[in-house]
Design an enzyme around this catalytic site. Structure first.
Site, mmCIF file in Angstrom:
data_model
loop_
_atom_site.group_PDB
_atom_site.id
_atom_site.type_symbol
_atom_site.label_atom_id
_atom_site.label_comp_id
_atom_site.label_asym_id
_atom_site.label_seq_id
_atom_site.Cartn_x
_atom_site.Cartn_y
_atom_site.Cartn_z
ATOM 1 C CD1 TRP A 1 0.036 -3.615 1.638
ATOM 2 C CD2 TRP A 1 -1.449 -4.540 0.244
ATOM 3 N NE1 TRP A 1 -1.117 -2.860 1.689
ATOM 4 C CE2 TRP A 1 -2.042 -3.414 0.847
ATOM 5 C CE3 TRP A 1 -2.181 -5.272 -0.693
ATOM 6 C CZ2 TRP A 1 -3.353 -3.015 0.563
ATOM 7 C CZ3 TRP A 1 -3.479 -4.868 -0.976
ATOM 8 C CH2 TRP A 1 -4.047 -3.754 -0.345
ATOM 9 N NE ARG A 2 -3.581 -8.793 1.082
ATOM 10 C CZ ARG A 2 -4.673 -8.027 1.086
ATOM 11 N NH1 ARG A 2 -5.199 -7.633 2.217
ATOM 12 N NH2 ARG A 2 -5.239 -7.653 -0.044
ATOM 13 C CE1 TYR B 1 2.949 -2.210 -0.566
ATOM 14 C CE2 TYR B 1 4.219 -4.193 -0.940
ATOM 15 C CZ TYR B 1 3.398 -3.195 -1.411
ATOM 16 O OH TYR B 1 3.026 -3.184 -2.725
ATOM 17 C CG HIS C 1 4.470 2.132 -4.059
ATOM 18 N ND1 HIS C 1 4.692 1.662 -2.794
ATOM 19 C CD2 HIS C 1 3.404 1.439 -4.512
ATOM 20 C CE1 HIS C 1 3.796 0.730 -2.510
ATOM 21 N NE2 HIS C 1 3.002 0.576 -3.529
ATOM 22 C CD GLN D 1 3.841 -4.174 -8.265
ATOM 23 O OE1 GLN D 1 3.135 -4.211 -7.266
ATOM 24 N NE2 GLN D 1 5.148 -4.345 -8.211
ATOM 25 C CG LEU E 1 -6.093 -14.394 -6.053
ATOM 26 C CD1 LEU E 1 -5.876 -15.325 -4.858
ATOM 27 C CD2 LEU E 1 -6.713 -15.160 -7.218
ATOM 28 N N GLY F 1 -7.376 -8.774 -4.184
ATOM 29 C CA GLY F 1 -7.254 -8.625 -2.733
ATOM 30 C C GLY F 1 -8.157 -9.581 -1.965
ATOM 31 C CB SER G 1 -2.285 -16.061 0.267
ATOM 32 O OG SER G 1 -2.634 -16.815 1.407
ATOM 33 C CD GLN G 2 0.880 -12.270 4.398
ATOM 34 O OE1 GLN G 2 1.835 -12.399 5.160
ATOM 35 N NE2 GLN G 2 1.024 -11.907 3.133
#
Ligand SMILES: NC(=O)c1ccc[n+]([C@@H]2O[C@H](COP(=O)([O-])OP(=O)(O)OC[C@H]3O[C@@H](n4cnc5c(N)ncnc54)[C@H](OP(=O)(O)O)[C@@H]3O)[C@@H](O)[C@H]2O)c1
Length: 310
Positions: free
Chosen positions: A28-29, A63, A135, A187, A219, A221, A275-276
């Site tokens: 997503w990120r 995304y 989605h 999901q 988490l 987000g 996480s990125q």
């Protein structure tokens, strides 16, 4: 009293032949930055996830938009990574989603979903999407039409398996009534802060009909990572404090306890971490070494409920 031992092995998605590790990586990120550096960073994240043992990668056509990148940006970036290193494809199960059109906002009609799936394949530069997910529920599409679309895409080899996201247990059952081939996954949002799927029928239906829950934002987000004093609600502060108490008890990180809470449910949810930061992606796998007691699990659950269980 028996403890909640987490199964560290790869497991099938529902009744399908797709096998994945117990923690997934979400994209997503993933998009945001552009240019060459974005591809270098994207490569590093994918590589770190694979090295940590993650095999399921979850993206969606929409995304990137939240980071002001265009529709399709996260899939496109992932597509560049896959194109540059074709050997990666065989190590992964690739999941994507369609059906959201910003402004509409949902369309799961046969015409639109087919076009969306084909556009995703192009951006990802692959022949087949392993898991294609709707989605969000488009209440204007009859489940019989949706079943036909998903099964036809599967017969054509464009997708291997399918699933839904953000739906009610009734919406799942309505689609199941029209399917010849079973759905592999659901999901829902599921975390120590978002516990509704535990009682709203979603996880029960997953266990009753052999679907794998994929837990989005495990988490919350990043909200579960705040300092308790920064928490905007007393419920979140209580959950964080409880996670920290258990982190001390188990000599584990708060992340590991929060993910273990999700992993320990008997429906065997797969948390999709987002996480990125490569070090955080790698650290998430330490959750598999945490064995919560029933009392630990219910302590988090009661903190999330905001009330003791009777
Ligand atoms: N189906 C749906 O409608 C839906 C909706 C939302 C999400 N999803 C899926 O779920 C995936 C995960 O969502 P998410 O990104 O919200 O997941 P998440 O793992 O709950 O949250 C990740 C966020 O928490 C931050 N964070 C802060 N401290 C952290 C720490 N110590 N360790 C790890 N992360 C920390 C991360 O920041 P850094 O990046 O700086 O580490 C990142 O922004 C998405 O990528 C997507 O695949 C699906």
């Amino acid at each position: 009293m028996s403890d909640l031992v987490i199964d560290k092995n790869s497991r099938p998605l529902g009744a399908s032949d797709l096998k994945v590790a117990p923690i997934a990586y979400g994209m997503w990120r993933f998009a945001g930055a552009t240019g060459h550096q974005a591809e270098i960073d994207a490569n590093a994240k994918v590589e770190t996830a694979l090295e940590a043992g993650i095999t399921l990668f979850d993206t969606a056509d929409v995304y990137g938009l939240d980071s002001n990148a265009p529709f399709g940006a996260a899939e496109e970036l992932f597509g560049h990574v896959l194109k540059a290193r074709p050997a990666l494809r065989d190590q992964m199960v690739i999941a994507s989603k369609g059906g959201i059109i910003p402004g509409t906002p949902y369309d799961s009609s046969a015409k639109y979903l087919r076009e969306a799936c084909e556009a995703s394949l192009k951006r990802l530069q692959i022949e087949t999407i392993d898991l294609y997910q709707v989605h969000r529920p488009d209440v204007l599409t009859h489940p019989a039409e949706l079943a036909d679309t998903l099964q036809t895409l599967r017969k054509e080899g464009k997708i291997r398996e399918y699933g839904l996201s953000n739906v009610t247990a009734h919406q799942i059952a309505a689609l199941q009534a029209h399917l010849d081939h079973p759905m592999a996954t659901q999901q829902p949002e599921l975390s120590a802060l978002a516990i509704e799927p535990v009682t709203d029928g979603t996880l029960d239906l997953c266990m009753a009909t052999d679907m794998t829950p994929l837990a989005w934002s495990p988490l919350a987000g990043g909200r579960l990572m705040l300092h308790a004093s920064e928490a905007p609600t007393s419920q979140l502060a209580d959950v964080i404090t409880t996670l920290d108490t258990l982190a001390d008890k188990h000599s584990a990180s708060r992340t590991a306890i929060a993910l273990a809470f999700v992993l320990a449910h008997p429906s065997k949810p797969i948390p999709i971490i987002g996480s990125q930061t490569p070090a955080r992606i790698a650290d998430a796998m330490s959750a598999l070494d945490v064995t919560l007691s029933r009392q630990d699990w219910y302590a988090v659950y009661e903190a999330a409920l905001g009330a003791p269980l009777p």
